[in-house]
Design a protein around this motif. Structure first.
Motif, mmCIF file in Angstrom:
data_model
loop_
_atom_site.group_PDB
_atom_site.id
_atom_site.type_symbol
_atom_site.label_atom_id
_atom_site.label_comp_id
_atom_site.label_asym_id
_atom_site.label_seq_id
_atom_site.Cartn_x
_atom_site.Cartn_y
_atom_site.Cartn_z
ATOM 1 N N ARG A 263 0.807 -1.221 0.000
ATOM 2 C CA ARG A 263 0.000 0.000 0.000
ATOM 3 C C ARG A 263 0.848 1.283 0.000
ATOM 4 O O ARG A 263 0.612 2.178 -0.821
ATOM 5 C CB ARG A 263 -0.962 0.002 1.183
ATOM 6 N N PRO A 264 1.852 1.426 0.879
ATOM 7 C CA PRO A 264 2.649 2.666 0.838
ATOM 8 C C PRO A 264 3.395 2.853 -0.482
ATOM 9 O O PRO A 264 3.470 3.962 -1.013
ATOM 10 C CB PRO A 264 3.626 2.503 2.012
ATOM 11 N N VAL A 265 3.938 1.753 -1.025
ATOM 12 C CA VAL A 265 4.656 1.844 -2.299
ATOM 13 C C VAL A 265 3.692 2.123 -3.439
ATOM 14 O O VAL A 265 4.014 2.872 -4.372
ATOM 15 C CB VAL A 265 5.442 0.544 -2.541
ATOM 16 N N LEU A 266 2.506 1.558 -3.378
ATOM 17 C CA LEU A 266 1.499 1.823 -4.403
ATOM 18 C C LEU A 266 1.121 3.298 -4.416
ATOM 19 O O LEU A 266 0.971 3.902 -5.486
ATOM 20 C CB LEU A 266 0.262 0.957 -4.156
ATOM 21 N N PHE A 267 0.984 3.879 -3.227
ATOM 22 C CA PHE A 267 0.701 5.311 -3.156
ATOM 23 C C PHE A 267 1.847 6.120 -3.760
ATOM 24 O O PHE A 267 1.624 7.091 -4.490
ATOM 25 C CB PHE A 267 0.467 5.731 -1.709
ATOM 26 N N LEU A 268 3.090 5.719 -3.490
ATOM 27 C CA LEU A 268 4.242 6.415 -4.056
ATOM 28 C C LEU A 268 4.240 6.345 -5.573
ATOM 29 O O LEU A 268 4.434 7.360 -6.261
ATOM 30 C CB LEU A 268 5.532 5.811 -3.496
ATOM 31 N N VAL A 269 4.019 5.148 -6.118
ATOM 32 C CA VAL A 269 4.030 4.971 -7.576
ATOM 33 C C VAL A 269 2.906 5.775 -8.228
ATOM 34 O O VAL A 269 3.108 6.449 -9.249
ATOM 35 C CB VAL A 269 3.920 3.478 -7.924
ATOM 36 N N LEU A 270 1.718 5.713 -7.652
ATOM 37 C CA LEU A 270 0.596 6.463 -8.217
ATOM 38 C C LEU A 270 0.837 7.967 -8.138
ATOM 39 O O LEU A 270 0.484 8.713 -9.060
ATOM 40 C CB LEU A 270 -0.690 6.097 -7.492
ATOM 41 N N THR A 271 1.444 8.429 -7.038
ATOM 42 C CA THR A 271 1.716 9.856 -6.904
ATOM 43 C C THR A 271 2.758 10.315 -7.909
ATOM 44 O O THR A 271 2.585 11.360 -8.575
ATOM 45 C CB THR A 271 2.195 10.167 -5.477
ATOM 46 N N LEU A 272 3.849 9.555 -8.047
ATOM 47 C CA LEU A 272 4.866 9.910 -9.033
ATOM 48 C C LEU A 272 4.296 9.871 -10.451
ATOM 49 O O LEU A 272 4.611 10.738 -11.276
ATOM 50 C CB LEU A 272 6.060 8.955 -8.916
ATOM 51 N N GLY A 273 3.465 8.866 -10.728
ATOM 52 C CA GLY A 273 2.848 8.788 -12.052
ATOM 53 C C GLY A 273 1.906 9.938 -12.307
ATOM 54 O O GLY A 273 1.876 10.508 -13.413
ATOM 55 N N LEU A 274 1.124 10.313 -11.301
ATOM 56 C CA LEU A 274 0.187 11.421 -11.444
ATOM 57 C C LEU A 274 0.919 12.733 -11.723
ATOM 58 O O LEU A 274 0.547 13.492 -12.632
ATOM 59 C CB LEU A 274 -0.650 11.549 -10.177
ATOM 60 N N ILE A 275 1.982 12.996 -10.975
ATOM 61 C CA ILE A 275 2.723 14.242 -11.153
ATOM 62 C C ILE A 275 3.397 14.280 -12.522
ATOM 63 O O ILE A 275 3.330 15.287 -13.239
ATOM 64 C CB ILE A 275 3.761 14.401 -10.024
#
Length: 349
Positions: A263-275
């Motif tokens: 979950r924490p890594v998924l949030f990181l990946v989604l945030t980096l992808g979104l930005i």
């Protein structure tokens, strides 16, 4: 007590001394440019003098008003760029995340041969120059390129990718007979948002934009694969073995054991992808600069074009500020959606 307070104060002073170089770097190269962009967005500045010299005209919120409320070409073009980028984000982020997680699960298997070679192969597109990759894609997807020739062998007529401004969504609905993609009618044509009709908002990404989406997914999945792979190696083997002994199949193992741990890594990946997807610029610059028909135009490129092509740095800075606010809002929303929720209390029987 006094001694403890003095020691803590001394430790705090040493801590600030050690982090002061990084704080100074962030202040000079991050905070100061953001504040300058905020100030420039309130000016009518052509870039010929310093924005702090007083020679530029202060126009207040006029640049924002032209982009958001006033009917005109500025608002229409800005809304078009937002629509294009929205579809780019909605397709690129889920696809690159799913592909990266799939690749990470594949190369994380201990019994897989050639894992090192596969990791290098999957990661290689991520370290290749984006300009070089975009140039290669121009040759691959041109009218007589390799992609259309491959489709021709499959008896499929390939489109002229970089010259086709039609929306994929409207083409699919037109093929099903739901709407007429050439002459929309009804509520989709009568109502509008930011100067664009609902038909234009819902038409989907253009065929040309789809090539940018394919490029982005191919070049970014390798980086996110490594992030997922590092997290997968921290997942407890004992937990997986215990779940396997309980008869949990692979799908339930992924859903109930692996994904919660990621979950924490998924949030990181989604945030980096979104930005990164909201800031896409280089591929747009190389592969058409908004053509055909502004269907590959993005806010980041439009901000650059307004300032350096049209000498309207105030309006370009206003676009950049709006894009920053949009990214921060979506990141906060994403953080709220992916937050850890407390399990619902059980009702007493």
């Amino acid at each position: 007590m006094l001694r403890t307070t003095t020691a803590r104060a001394r430790e705090g002073a040493w801590g600030w001394l050690f982090v002061s170089p990084m704080v100074l770097v962030l202040g000079v190269f991050l905070l100061l440019p953001i504040l300058t962009a905020l100030w420039v967005s309130l000016l009518d500045w052509d870039g010929q003098s310093s924005p702090l010299s007083g020679q530029a005209d202060f126009v207040g919120l006029d640049n924002y008003r032209r982009l958001l409320t006033e009917d005109g070409l500025d608002r229409t073009v800005f809304a078009t760029s937002l629509r294009n980028n929205l579809f780019y984000v909605l397709l690129t982020v889920p696809l690159q995340t799913a592909l990266a997680l799939t690749l990470a699960l594949i190369v994380n298997q201990r019994l897989l041969r050639g894992r090192g070679l596969l990791r290098t192969t999957f990661y290689f597109p991520s370290v290749t120059s984006s300009i070089a990759v975009a140039t290669v894609f121009l040759f691959l997807f041109q009218g007589n390129g390799a992609v259309n020739r491959l489709l021709g062998w499959l008896s499929v007529d390939g489109p002229n990718w970089f010259a086709d401004s039609r929306g994929v969504g409207s083409l699919l609905l037109g093929a099903l007979g739901v709407v007429d993609p050439e002459r929309p009618s009804g509520l989709l044509a009568e109502h509008s948002l930011l100067g664009l009709s609902w038909h234009e908002w819902l038409a989907g990404p253009s065929v040309a934009m789809c090539t940018l989406i394919i490029l982005a997914v191919w070049t970014t999945s390798g980086t996110f694969m490594l992030i997922f792979l590092a997290a997968l190696q921290d997942v407890s083997r004992e937990l997986e073995e215990a779940a396997a002994l309980d008869g949990v199949n692979r799908r339930r193992m992924l859903w109930h054991v692996i994904l919660p741990a990621l979950r924490p890594v998924l949030f990181l990946v989604l945030t980096l992808g979104l930005i990164s997807t909201w800031q896409v610029f280089d591929q747009v610059y190389v592969m058409g600069q908004g053509a055909p028909g502004n269907t590959t135009l993005t806010p980041a490129f439009l901000s650059y074009s307004a300032g350096f092509d049209n000498a309207e740095f105030g309006q370009g800075a206003a676009m950049a500020v709006l894009l920053l606010l949009l990214i921060l809002s979506l990141t906060a929303l994403q953080r709220w959606l992916l937050r850890e929720r407390d399990p619902a209390p059980r009702r007493p029987r």
